[in-house]
Motif scaffolding. Structure first.
Motif, mmCIF file in Angstrom:
data_model
loop_
_atom_site.group_PDB
_atom_site.id
_atom_site.type_symbol
_atom_site.label_atom_id
_atom_site.label_comp_id
_atom_site.label_asym_id
_atom_site.label_seq_id
_atom_site.Cartn_x
_atom_site.Cartn_y
_atom_site.Cartn_z
ATOM 1 N N ALA A 1 14.302 -2.923 39.844
ATOM 2 C CA ALA A 1 14.346 -2.226 38.552
ATOM 3 C C ALA A 1 14.762 -3.179 37.434
ATOM 4 O O ALA A 1 14.226 -3.117 36.328
ATOM 5 N N ALA A 2 15.709 -4.063 37.732
ATOM 6 C CA ALA A 2 16.200 -4.993 36.722
ATOM 7 C C ALA A 2 15.161 -6.031 36.337
ATOM 8 O O ALA A 2 15.184 -6.536 35.209
ATOM 9 N N THR A 3 14.247 -6.333 37.231
ATOM 10 C CA THR A 3 13.268 -7.386 36.937
ATOM 11 C C THR A 3 11.907 -6.843 36.510
ATOM 12 O O THR A 3 11.325 -7.336 35.546
ATOM 13 N N THR A 4 11.412 -5.847 37.196
ATOM 14 C CA THR A 4 10.035 -5.417 36.926
ATOM 15 C C THR A 4 9.878 -4.712 35.586
ATOM 16 O O THR A 4 8.808 -4.798 34.971
ATOM 17 N N GLY A 5 10.907 -4.032 35.127
ATOM 18 C CA GLY A 5 10.832 -3.402 33.805
ATOM 19 C C GLY A 5 10.630 -4.445 32.714
ATOM 20 O O GLY A 5 9.800 -4.277 31.818
ATOM 21 N N ARG A 6 11.378 -5.546 32.808
ATOM 22 C CA ARG A 6 11.221 -6.626 31.832
ATOM 23 C C ARG A 6 9.851 -7.282 31.937
ATOM 24 O O ARG A 6 9.239 -7.615 30.930
ATOM 25 N N ALA B 1 11.521 1.869 37.081
ATOM 26 C CA ALA B 1 11.655 1.070 35.871
ATOM 27 C C ALA B 1 10.428 1.169 34.967
ATOM 28 O O ALA B 1 10.549 1.091 33.748
ATOM 29 N N VAL B 2 9.253 1.339 35.551
ATOM 30 C CA VAL B 2 8.024 1.224 34.771
ATOM 31 C C VAL B 2 7.322 2.565 34.553
ATOM 32 O O VAL B 2 6.678 2.770 33.526
ATOM 33 N N ASP B 3 7.464 3.487 35.474
ATOM 34 C CA ASP B 3 6.711 4.739 35.369
ATOM 35 C C ASP B 3 7.080 5.557 34.139
ATOM 36 O O ASP B 3 6.207 6.166 33.529
ATOM 37 N N GLN B 4 8.347 5.572 33.775
ATOM 38 C CA GLN B 4 8.740 6.326 32.579
ATOM 39 C C GLN B 4 8.041 5.779 31.337
ATOM 40 O O GLN B 4 7.579 6.537 30.489
ATOM 41 N N ALA B 5 7.951 4.448 31.247
ATOM 42 C CA ALA B 5 7.257 3.840 30.106
ATOM 43 C C ALA B 5 5.779 4.210 30.127
ATOM 44 O O ALA B 5 5.185 4.510 29.085
ATOM 45 N N LEU B 6 5.178 4.200 31.298
ATOM 46 C CA LEU B 6 3.769 4.576 31.424
ATOM 47 C C LEU B 6 3.568 6.025 30.980
ATOM 48 O O LEU B 6 2.639 6.334 30.236
ATOM 49 N N MET B 7 4.452 6.912 31.413
ATOM 50 C CA MET B 7 4.310 8.329 31.050
ATOM 51 C C MET B 7 4.420 8.527 29.541
ATOM 52 O O MET B 7 3.652 9.288 28.954
ATOM 53 N N SER C 1 7.117 -5.935 33.010
ATOM 54 C CA SER C 1 6.122 -4.998 32.485
ATOM 55 C C SER C 1 6.089 -5.037 30.958
ATOM 56 O O SER C 1 5.025 -5.032 30.353
ATOM 57 N N ASP C 2 7.264 -5.084 30.342
ATOM 58 C CA ASP C 2 7.331 -5.170 28.882
ATOM 59 C C ASP C 2 6.765 -6.496 28.388
ATOM 60 O O ASP C 2 6.008 -6.540 27.415
ATOM 61 N N ARG C 3 7.124 -7.583 29.040
ATOM 62 C CA ARG C 3 6.679 -8.910 28.611
ATOM 63 C C ARG C 3 5.163 -9.037 28.681
ATOM 64 O O ARG C 3 4.535 -9.611 27.806
ATOM 65 N N TRP C 4 4.559 -8.505 29.737
ATOM 66 C CA TRP C 4 3.117 -8.629 29.946
ATOM 67 C C TRP C 4 2.334 -7.448 29.372
ATOM 68 O O TRP C 4 1.106 -7.421 29.473
ATOM 69 N N SER C 5 3.034 -6.480 28.802
ATOM 70 C CA SER C 5 2.405 -5.278 28.239
ATOM 71 C C SER C 5 1.467 -4.614 29.247
ATOM 72 O O SER C 5 0.358 -4.192 28.914
ATOM 73 N N ARG C 6 1.923 -4.510 30.453
ATOM 74 C CA ARG C 6 1.158 -3.889 31.540
ATOM 75 C C ARG C 6 2.054 -2.873 32.243
ATOM 76 O O ARG C 6 3.206 -3.157 32.543
ATOM 77 N N ARG C 7 1.499 -1.727 32.521
ATOM 78 C CA ARG C 7 2.236 -0.690 33.244
ATOM 79 C C ARG C 7 1.547 -0.360 34.576
ATOM 80 O O ARG C 7 2.177 -0.293 35.619
ATOM 81 N N LYS C 8 0.242 -0.145 34.510
ATOM 82 C CA LYS C 8 -0.494 0.325 35.695
ATOM 83 C C LYS C 8 -0.361 -0.589 36.908
ATOM 84 O O LYS C 8 -0.143 -0.087 38.014
#
Length: 168
Positions: free
Chosen positions: A40-45, A96-102, A47-54
């Motif tokens: 969670a601490a790494t993949t959220g960042r 970490a990422v699904d909430q941003a995707l939603m 995902s934000d850095r690469w602007s990718r969620r899926k």
């Protein structure tokens, strides 16, 4: 499904005594929590850095598919721990990422609260139904069947995530 049947899985499927099961279950939960926290601490960042969620959310789902193969194939403590390690990474990544995707797929506007409530129900419903489904699957297919059906559900989830058009 696994957490709801954890004690039965360890005693019936792995063949451990109740005392030994407690130690293995405690170790598995610690492995899960540590792996989830790091992911969670790494993949959220990332995902934000690469602007990718899926890719992250679908990848987490596919990791669950891979994770279930170990205990489905080998009713051993190492396979059980390997499952919890991989499931922890998948859960941490997903959380970490699904909430941003939603949030990114919501149409916005004045209906936001209703849409978030619907998404919350969609997330909660499988958690409510999983224990009953697990009992049925174990009865019909045994523990390996429960693992494999869970993996199949995760794979379907990954495909559905990849079909989303509005988010990268």
């Amino acid at each position: 499904m696994v957490l709801a049947y954890n004690l039965y899985l360890v005693t019936d499927y792995l063949g451990l005594t109740t005392k030994a099961a407690g130690g293995l279950m405690s170790a598995a939960i610690l492995v899960f929590v540590a792996a989830a926290a790091v992911a969670a601490a790494t993949t959220g960042r990332w995902s934000d850095r690469w602007s990718r969620r899926k890719p992250f959310v679908a990848g987490a789902s596919l990791l669950v598919l891979l994770a279930v193969l170990a205990p489905a194939a080998a009713p051993e403590a190492w396979a059980y721990l390997l499952f919890f390690l991989a499931a922890g990474v998948a859960f941490g990544t997903y959380t970490a990422v699904d909430q941003a995707l939603m949030v990114e797929v919501l149409p916005g506007g004045s209906e936001g609260a209703k849409d978030l409530a619907f998404l919350n129900a969609a997330n909660a419903l499988p958690q409510i139904l999983a224990p009953g489904a697990a009992g049925l699957l174990v009865t019909l297919l045994g523990y390996p069947g429960m693992f494999l059906c869970g993996g199949l559900a995760a794979a379907v989830g990954a495909v559905l995530i990849l079909l989303i058009k509005r988010v990268r």
